[in-house]
Design a protein around this motif. Structure first.
Motif, PDB file in Angstrom:
ATOM      1  N   PRO A 227       9.780 -15.209 -13.385  1.00 21.12           N
ATOM      2  CA  PRO A 227      10.581 -13.977 -13.349  1.00 21.12           C
ATOM      3  C   PRO A 227      11.997 -14.176 -12.793  1.00 21.12           C
ATOM      4  N   ALA A 228      12.236 -15.226 -12.017  1.00 18.79           N
ATOM      5  CA  ALA A 228      13.580 -15.482 -11.485  1.00 18.79           C
ATOM      6  C   ALA A 228      14.600 -15.644 -12.615  1.00 18.79           C
ATOM      7  N   ASN A 229      14.122 -16.066 -13.793  1.00 16.89           N
ATOM      8  CA  ASN A 229      15.024 -16.244 -14.937  1.00 16.89           C
ATOM      9  C   ASN A 229      15.266 -14.942 -15.685  1.00 16.89           C
ATOM     10  N   ASN A 230      14.585 -13.890 -15.280  1.00 13.66           N
ATOM     11  CA  ASN A 230      14.659 -12.609 -15.983  1.00 13.66           C
ATOM     12  C   ASN A 230      14.987 -11.491 -14.989  1.00 13.66           C
ATOM     13  N   ASP A 231      15.936 -11.790 -14.112  1.00 17.51           N
ATOM     14  CA  ASP A 231      16.394 -10.818 -13.120  1.00 17.51           C
ATOM     15  C   ASP A 231      15.235 -10.243 -12.282  1.00 17.51           C
ATOM     16  N   TYR A 232      14.208 -11.056 -12.066  1.00 22.27           N
ATOM     17  CA  TYR A 232      13.046 -10.686 -11.265  1.00 22.27           C
ATOM     18  C   TYR A 232      12.324  -9.430 -11.791  1.00 22.27           C
ATOM     19  N   LYS A 233      12.319  -9.297 -13.124  1.00 15.85           N
ATOM     20  CA  LYS A 233      11.464  -8.222 -13.685  1.00 15.85           C
ATOM     21  C   LYS A 233      10.021  -8.705 -13.554  1.00 15.85           C
ATOM     22  N   PRO A 234       9.087  -7.796 -13.142  1.00 17.84           N
ATOM     23  CA  PRO A 234       7.717  -8.283 -12.964  1.00 17.84           C
ATOM     24  C   PRO A 234       7.042  -8.523 -14.322  1.00 17.84           C
ATOM     25  N   GLY A 235       6.152  -9.509 -14.555  1.00 18.61           N
ATOM     26  CA  GLY A 235       5.590 -10.243 -13.461  1.00 18.61           C
ATOM     27  C   GLY A 235       4.569  -9.463 -12.609  1.00 18.61           C
ATOM     28  N   PHE A 236       4.610  -9.763 -11.387  1.00 20.18           N
ATOM     29  CA  PHE A 236       3.717  -9.179 -10.404  1.00 20.18           C
ATOM     30  C   PHE A 236       4.605  -8.439  -9.402  1.00 20.18           C
ATOM     31  N   ALA A 237       4.521  -7.111  -9.464  1.00 18.44           N
ATOM     32  CA  ALA A 237       5.433  -6.293  -8.674  1.00 18.44           C
ATOM     33  C   ALA A 237       5.175  -6.464  -7.176  1.00 18.44           C
ATOM     34  N   ALA A 238       6.262  -6.435  -6.397  1.00 20.17           N
ATOM     35  CA  ALA A 238       6.155  -6.583  -4.940  1.00 20.17           C
ATOM     36  C   ALA A 238       5.232  -5.517  -4.342  1.00 20.17           C
ATOM     37  N   ALA A 239       5.229  -4.294  -4.918  1.00 21.09           N
ATOM     38  CA  ALA A 239       4.368  -3.227  -4.382  1.00 21.09           C
ATOM     39  C   ALA A 239       2.892  -3.610  -4.519  1.00 21.09           C
ATOM     40  N   LEU A 240       2.543  -4.301  -5.611  1.00 22.92           N
ATOM     41  CA  LEU A 240       1.145  -4.717  -5.791  1.00 22.92           C
ATOM     42  C   LEU A 240       0.793  -5.848  -4.827  1.00 22.92           C
ATOM     43  N   MET A 241       1.772  -6.747  -4.602  1.00 21.46           N
ATOM     44  CA  MET A 241       1.542  -7.817  -3.618  1.00 21.46           C
ATOM     45  C   MET A 241       1.295  -7.205  -2.242  1.00 21.46           C
ATOM     46  N   LEU A 242       2.114  -6.205  -1.897  1.00 19.13           N
ATOM     47  CA  LEU A 242       1.950  -5.548  -0.601  1.00 19.13           C
ATOM     48  C   LEU A 242       0.590  -4.861  -0.513  1.00 19.13           C
ATOM     49  N   LYS A 243       0.190  -4.205  -1.606  1.00 20.78           N
ATOM     50  CA  LYS A 243      -1.129  -3.538  -1.622  1.00 20.78           C
ATOM     51  C   LYS A 243      -2.225  -4.549  -1.288  1.00 20.78           C
ATOM     52  N   ASP A 244      -2.189  -5.709  -1.955  1.00 20.75           N
ATOM     53  CA  ASP A 244      -3.243  -6.708  -1.760  1.00 20.75           C
ATOM     54  C   ASP A 244      -3.187  -7.316  -0.355  1.00 20.75           C
ATOM     55  N   LEU A 245      -1.976  -7.520   0.164  1.00 25.34           N
ATOM     56  CA  LEU A 245      -1.869  -8.050   1.536  1.00 25.34           C
ATOM     57  C   LEU A 245      -2.402  -7.035   2.550  1.00 25.34           C
ATOM     58  N   ARG A 246      -2.150  -5.753   2.282  1.00 24.60           N
ATOM     59  CA  ARG A 246      -2.687  -4.727   3.199  1.00 24.60           C
ATOM     60  C   ARG A 246      -4.217  -4.707   3.137  1.00 24.60           C
ATOM     61  N   LEU A 247      -4.760  -4.877   1.938  1.00 19.54           N
ATOM     62  CA  LEU A 247      -6.224  -4.939   1.824  1.00 19.54           C
ATOM     63  C   LEU A 247      -6.761  -6.131   2.623  1.00 19.54           C
ATOM     64  N   SER A 248      -6.043  -7.255   2.568  1.00 21.17           N
ATOM     65  CA  SER A 248      -6.501  -8.439   3.323  1.00 21.17           C
ATOM     66  C   SER A 248      -6.456  -8.152   4.823  1.00 21.17           C
ATOM     67  N   GLN A 249      -5.447  -7.409   5.268  1.00 22.57           N
ATOM     68  CA  GLN A 249      -5.336  -7.122   6.696  1.00 22.57           C
ATOM     69  C   GLN A 249      -6.370  -6.101   7.160  1.00 22.57           C
ATOM     70  N   GLU A 250      -6.691  -5.128   6.286  1.00 26.33           N
ATOM     71  CA  GLU A 250      -7.788  -4.191   6.610  1.00 26.33           C
ATOM     72  C   GLU A 250      -9.085  -4.962   6.781  1.00 26.33           C
ATOM     73  N   ALA A 251      -9.306  -5.922   5.859  1.00 29.42           N
ATOM     74  CA  ALA A 251     -10.550  -6.695   5.904  1.00 29.42           C
ATOM     75  C   ALA A 251     -10.571  -7.591   7.144  1.00 29.42           C
ATOM     76  N   ALA A 252      -9.408  -8.158   7.503  1.00 24.20           N
ATOM     77  CA  ALA A 252      -9.343  -9.024   8.680  1.00 24.20           C
ATOM     78  C   ALA A 252      -9.664  -8.218   9.943  1.00 24.20           C
ATOM     79  N   LEU A 253      -9.120  -7.001   9.993  1.00 22.17           N
ATOM     80  CA  LEU A 253      -9.375  -6.134  11.148  1.00 22.17           C
ATOM     81  C   LEU A 253     -10.858  -5.768  11.227  1.00 22.17           C
ATOM     82  N   ALA A 254     -11.420  -5.421  10.068  1.00 24.61           N
ATOM     83  CA  ALA A 254     -12.824  -4.990  10.045  1.00 24.61           C
ATOM     84  C   ALA A 254     -13.775  -6.112  10.425  1.00 24.61           C
ATOM     85  N   THR A 255     -13.402  -7.360  10.122  1.00 21.24           N
ATOM     86  CA  THR A 255     -14.335  -8.473  10.355  1.00 21.24           C
ATOM     87  C   THR A 255     -13.961  -9.293  11.592  1.00 21.24           C
TER      88      THR A 255
END
Ligand code: NAD
Length: 294
Positions: A227-255
């Motif tokens: 995507p760097a060659n295409n003005d960073y058009k997603p690809g995988f949107a940063a909002a989705l990356m953040l969603k998944d990282l937040r899910l990982s942190q919820e799981a880390a807290l729970a466990t």
């Protein structure tokens, strides 16, 4: 061939349902958004007016929805409308706790169930080359496999209920952390006068090698399809990356798991989103990292 109901015909669900039609299945679809339903109809999906109408006659039901609460609401409606014995598969990326609750609902209704999140993005959904990470019983997995193969190239049975979601958030936590690491290395290389190509040639074939550099290089040039060659058009949107990282942190807290780099990656992507970059490709975070080290 199976009678399938597909619930959630968005960016991922639309093309996945189309691939089930192409494989010869009888697919009825439902989405709350009328335009999504119309687009799916053009690919051979039979539109339904309500979720209960879509699932009434189905042997297999697939859901592809934004978050855990949407899945639990949809599954509640589904179990009101289907007889015991159907197989229900959730392909959304959701928290492990909601995934396990969904499996419990299925068991109470006498139905088989799987959590089967995917990786591969919208291009993988369109090409039928997704990777499925699957949690649930061996019986459910065996029954679902031919259908998952119509939508994906690699199907991995990760374990019992919730194991698919667990694998997905662990994988994406690696991805979020590794992309930041690769971006930091390119930003440092720039300051040291190193060309992008030279760093790529070394790191993509040395111990720094990872998907974030060899397939998704965050600077233009070395990997022409990134995507760097295409003005960073997603690809995988940063909002989705953040969603998944937040899910990982919820799981880390729970466990009680310790994930300091996962926590820092979530913090940096939250800042990146706050600066208005949620709909850009997640590799564009290199721009924010360049500024913060300046
Ligand atoms: P999307 O927003 O494009 O699609 C979701 C669809 O669900 C929408 O069309 C919405 O109208 C519909 N919907 C919401 N609630 C509903 C309900 N109760 N009944 C029927 N329809 C309903 O999202 P997407 O990009 O297709 O992502 C779906 C899931 O896949 C998410 O969990 C996401 O995290 C995951 N995922 C996305 C990608 C990607 O690259 N887009 C990659 C891997 C995984």
């Amino acid at each position: 061939m199976a009678r399938i109901a597909f619930i959630g015909l968005g960016n991922m669900g639309g093309p996945m349902a189309a691939n089930l039609v192409k494989a010869g299945h009888d697919v009825t679809g439902f989405d709350l958004a009328a335009p999504m339903l119309q687009t799916a109809e053009a690919t051979g999906v039979k539109p339904a007016n309500h979720i209960s109408q879509a699932v009434a006659d189905a042997e297999v039901i697939v859901t592809m929805l934004p978050q855990g609460r949407h899945v639990l609401t949809a599954w509640t409606d589904i179990f009101r409308a289907i007889p015991a014995g159907a197989l229900v598969i959730d392909c959304s990326t959701i928290d492990v706790e909601s995934a396990r609750k969904a499996h419990e609902m299925a068991a109470a209704a006498g139905c088989l169930s799987l959590d089967a999140p995917v990786s591969g993005g919208t291009s993988g959904a369109a090409a039928g080359t997704l990777t499925f990470m699957v949690g649930g019983s061996g019986e459910s997995f065996a029954k679902a496999k031919p259908m998952l193969e119509a939508m994906g190239r690699k199907i991995v049975h990760c374990g019992e209920a919730g194991a698919g979601q667990a694998a997905k958030i662990c994988n994406n936590m690696i991805l979020g952390i590794s992309m930041i690491g690769v971006c930091e290395a390119f930003a440092l290389g720039e300051k040291l006068g190193l060309s992008h190509q030279a760093l790529f040639d070394v790191a993509s074939t040395s111990s720094g090698q990872c998907w974030s550099i060899s397939t998704y290089c965050p600077v233009p040039g070395p990997v022409p399809t990134s995507p760097a060659n295409n003005d960073y058009k997603p690809g995988f949107a940063a909002a989705l990356m953040l969603k998944d990282l937040r899910l990982s942190q919820e799981a880390a807290l729970a466990t009680g798991a310790s994930t300091p780099l996962g926590a820092e990656a979530a913090r940096l992507f939250a800042l990146f989103e706050k600066q208005g970059n949620g709909s850009r490709d997640f590799s564009a975070i290199i721009e924010m990292l360049r500024l913060s080290d300046g």
